[in-house]
Scaffold this active site. Structure first.
Site, PDB file in Angstrom:
ATOM      1  N   LYS A  82      53.824  44.146 -21.269  1.00  0.00           N
ATOM      2  CA  LYS A  82      54.352  45.228 -20.415  1.00  0.00           C
ATOM      3  C   LYS A  82      55.652  44.788 -19.733  1.00  0.00           C
ATOM      4  O   LYS A  82      56.659  45.511 -19.760  1.00  0.00           O
ATOM      5  CB  LYS A  82      53.311  45.633 -19.356  1.00  0.00           C
ATOM      6  CG  LYS A  82      53.761  46.812 -18.510  1.00  0.00           C
ATOM      7  CD  LYS A  82      52.701  47.245 -17.515  1.00  0.00           C
ATOM      8  CE  LYS A  82      52.678  46.312 -16.333  1.00  0.00           C
ATOM      9  NZ  LYS A  82      51.755  46.754 -15.279  1.00  0.00           N
ATOM     10  N   ASP A 126      51.789  51.387 -18.674  1.00  0.00           N
ATOM     11  CA  ASP A 126      51.135  50.984 -17.424  1.00  0.00           C
ATOM     12  C   ASP A 126      50.004  51.977 -17.162  1.00  0.00           C
ATOM     13  O   ASP A 126      49.659  52.783 -18.033  1.00  0.00           O
ATOM     14  CB  ASP A 126      52.146  50.935 -16.263  1.00  0.00           C
ATOM     15  CG  ASP A 126      52.542  52.322 -15.787  1.00  0.00           C
ATOM     16  OD1 ASP A 126      52.262  53.315 -16.509  1.00  0.00           O
ATOM     17  OD2 ASP A 126      53.110  52.430 -14.692  1.00  0.00           O
TER      18      ASP A 126
END
Ligand code: SF4
Length: 142
Positions: A54, A72
């Site tokens: 991420k 997310d």
């Protein structure tokens, strides 16, 4: 910067011991392997301590070299509600999104979902009655 000083500076962010270790490790790798420059390639970013997919996707996108789509908590929730994925695993969700989002939009797509998630499609109380996506959304509650 000495570890104790860095730890004091980031104490309020939580998990400061682990973060101190990761930041110092990442700085060392940047200096030793990348001439002090932040790399653009996802595979290189993933070699930095404390950097997972991420974060690597965020950094690459912000540097103008998106090679994936940031997933997310908001992106996951919105993608599922909108029917863009049936998966739970962020890597699989990212693959599903990569198949349907034009590559030119990979950097800004997560921003759109994140802001929509914060302002309208709340985790507990989605404001479907005010949502511009209501006609497209399989999870609309109106
Ligand atoms: S219609 Fe409701 S569930 Fe669907 S995206 Fe909008 S706020 Fe979220």
């Amino acid at each position: 910067m000495p570890g104790e000083e860095l730890a004091r500076d980031i104490y309020a962010t939580g998990f400061y011991r682990q973060k101190t270790k990761s930041i110092r490790g990442a700085m060392r790798v940047l200096l030793e392997e990348f001439d002090g420059e932040v790399p653009r390639r996802l595979d290189d970013l993933l070699r930095l301590p404390g950097v997972a997919r991420k974060t690597a996707n965020v950094v690459a996108a912000e540097l103008g070299h998106a090679q994936g789509i940031v997933v997310d908590t908001h992106v996951r929730r919105l993608s599922q509600r909108l029917g863009l994925t049936r998966n739970e695993d962020p890597v699989k969700i990212e693959r599903d999104l990569q198949r349907i989002v034009p590559r030119a939009d990979w950097a800004r797509f997560p921003h759109l979902l994140i802001w929509h998630g914060r302002r309208i499609c709340d985790a507990r109380r989605p404001a479907c009655e005010s949502c511009v996506l209501v006609d497209l959304c399989q999870s609309a509650r109106v």
